[in-house]
Design an enzyme around this catalytic site. Structure first.
Site, PDB file in Angstrom:
ATOM      1  N   THR A   1      -5.008   6.374   0.138  1.00 44.32           N
ATOM      2  CA  THR A   1      -6.309   6.354   0.829  1.00 44.32           C
ATOM      3  C   THR A   1      -6.377   5.217   1.861  1.00 44.32           C
ATOM      4  OG1 THR A   1      -7.294   5.037  -0.959  1.00 44.32           O
ATOM      5  CG2 THR A   1      -7.629   7.414  -1.062  1.00 44.32           C
TER       6      THR A   1
ATOM      7  N   ASP B   1       0.860  -1.191   0.000  1.00 44.91           N
ATOM      8  CA  ASP B   1       0.000   0.000   0.000  1.00 44.91           C
ATOM      9  C   ASP B   1       0.893   1.237   0.000  1.00 44.91           C
ATOM     10  OD1 ASP B   1      -3.263  -0.010   1.068  1.00 44.91           O
ATOM     11  OD2 ASP B   1      -2.252   1.909   0.747  1.00 44.91           O
ATOM     12  N   ASN B   2       0.399   2.326  -0.555  1.00 46.58           N
ATOM     13  CA  ASN B   2       1.164   3.585  -0.454  1.00 46.58           C
ATOM     14  C   ASN B   2       0.420   4.600   0.423  1.00 46.58           C
ATOM     15  OD1 ASN B   2      -0.910   4.308  -2.115  1.00 46.58           O
ATOM     16  ND2 ASN B   2       0.342   5.384  -3.614  1.00 46.58           N
TER      17      ASN B   2
ATOM     18  N   LYS C   1       2.569 -12.866 -14.214  1.00 43.59           N
ATOM     19  CA  LYS C   1       3.110 -13.688 -15.310  1.00 43.59           C
ATOM     20  C   LYS C   1       4.512 -14.201 -14.945  1.00 43.59           C
ATOM     21  CE  LYS C   1       4.407 -12.757 -20.090  1.00 43.59           C
ATOM     22  NZ  LYS C   1       5.444 -11.720 -20.022  1.00 43.59           N
TER      23      LYS C   1
ATOM     24  N   TYR D   1     -12.364   6.873 -12.662  1.00 49.64           N
ATOM     25  CA  TYR D   1     -12.449   5.571 -11.978  1.00 49.64           C
ATOM     26  C   TYR D   1     -13.062   4.531 -12.917  1.00 49.64           C
ATOM     27  CZ  TYR D   1     -13.645   2.294  -8.154  1.00 49.64           C
ATOM     28  OH  TYR D   1     -13.763   1.204  -7.319  1.00 49.64           O
TER      29      TYR D   1
ATOM     30  N   TYR E   1      -4.361 -10.423 -20.849  1.00 50.98           N
ATOM     31  CA  TYR E   1      -3.318 -11.297 -20.268  1.00 50.98           C
ATOM     32  C   TYR E   1      -3.827 -12.730 -20.165  1.00 50.98           C
ATOM     33  CZ  TYR E   1       0.610  -8.295 -19.177  1.00 50.98           C
ATOM     34  OH  TYR E   1       1.735  -7.500 -19.282  1.00 50.98           O
TER      35      TYR E   1
END
Ligand code: UDP
Length: 310
Positions: A35, A31-32, A105, A145, A159
């Protein structure tokens, strides 16, 4: 399993970290704190099966260990948050999804994307099933968003199809419960906070717009079932019990026994008029449906917010 959870210090992410540790997995939480909140994960640090890495997933992600699963839950998720952080929201949905898929991957790890009912935009059909393609204003304030998550879904499917990655996509509808931020602007914490402080409940528009609220423990159970399933197409996860926002104020006032008045405010741009998940697919394929009714869920949530406010 060793599982990486991006956005692990957020509301849903932290509940997932907790539940997956309880089930005997090793969890790496990333997490940074844009929020997310350290308080949501503080209680997990003593566990030998919990690790935390502070990192912005829009930058290259380096994990020195093997991984079995990646859950990509990082993103601002409330309308006021993603309007405050529009570029970060677009980047975490686009670059963050690309980075986590690339990591998946490399590590040959399974992958689950947290998508959203916002991919349906302001829907013209109700309830929304996974077959509905949506009605999104890409240049409106919520577009940052909605479009980021739509891109994230497209990237995940690419992917899956091109690299044969083992992916899943959860379209998460309005979810509530303990650990939501009091000031995140979403209707559940906002109304509870206002009711407990005997302040007016701010209803946007005429309050006739509808939402359907899912309690966090139900959602977590749905995510865990989806993780174990072989389903690659998107699946709606939410509670189909729909109500108008005005009816929702009545519930909040009754449960909190508050005497707050109602204050009508302008409806934000592109605010969806209706929202209710069609969960037939989740019922049939995952044998999942929510168990916690709105009264029970709100009581638990209000208890949590009372402790926070006092
Ligand atoms: N809402 C409201 N008052 C508030 C906050 C939200 O009437 O103080 C309304 C909002 O306009 C929307 C609904 O409640 O129709 C749910 O809003 P929320 O921000 O929780 O998330 P959304 O479902 O729109 O993503």
């Amino acid at each position: 399993m060793r599982i990486l959870i991006t956005g692990g210090a957020g509301f849903i992410g932290s509940h997932l970290c907790e539940e997956l540790i309880k089930k005997g997995n090793q969890v790496i939480c990333m997490d940074n704190f844009i929020t997310g909140d350290k308080k949501n994960i503080n209680h997990l640090f003593p566990s030998p099966n919990f690790q935390f890495i502070e990192h912005n997933v829009t930058e290259h992600i380096d994990i020195p260990w093997g991984l079995d699963y990646i859950l990509h839950f990082a993103s601002p998720a409330s309308p006021i948050d993603y309007i405050k952080f529009p570029i970060q929201t677009l980047k975490v949905g686009a670059l963050g999804t690309h980075n986590t898929l690339g990591l998946s991957k490399t590590k040959k790890a399974k992958y689950l994307l947290a998508s959203t009912s916002e991919v349906y935009g302001d829907p013209e059909v109700n309830p929304q099933s996974e077959e509905y393609w949506g009605n999104v204003n890409c240049i409106g304030p919520r577009g940052v968003y909605d479009e980021a998550k739509r891109f994230a879904e497209a990237m995940t499917m690419a992917y899956h199809r091109y690299h044969k990655l083992d992916t899943r996509i959860a379209r998460i509808f309005n979810t509530y419960g303990p650990r939501m931020r009091l000031n995140d602007g979403r209707v559940v914490p906002t109304f509870i906070n206002q009711a407990l402080k005997e302040k007016p409940l701010t209803v946007f528009g005429n309050g006739e717009q509808t939402r359907s609220f899912c309690y966090i423990s139900d959602l977590v159970e749905g995510i865990l079932k989806l993780m174990d399933s072989p389903i690659h197409d998107p699946i709606n996860l939410g509670n189909p019990q729909e109500m108008t926002i005005l009816d929702f104020t009545k519930k909040i006032l009754t449960i909190t026994k508050s005497k707050s008045k109602i204050l009508f405010k302008p409806l934000p741009e592109d605010d969806p008029k209706v929202r209710r998940p069609d969960i037939s697919k989740a019922k049939n394929l995952l044998d999942w449906q929510p168990k916690v009714g709105i009264d029970e869920g709100l009581q638990k949530t209000i208890r949590h917010f009372r402790e926070k406010i006092i």
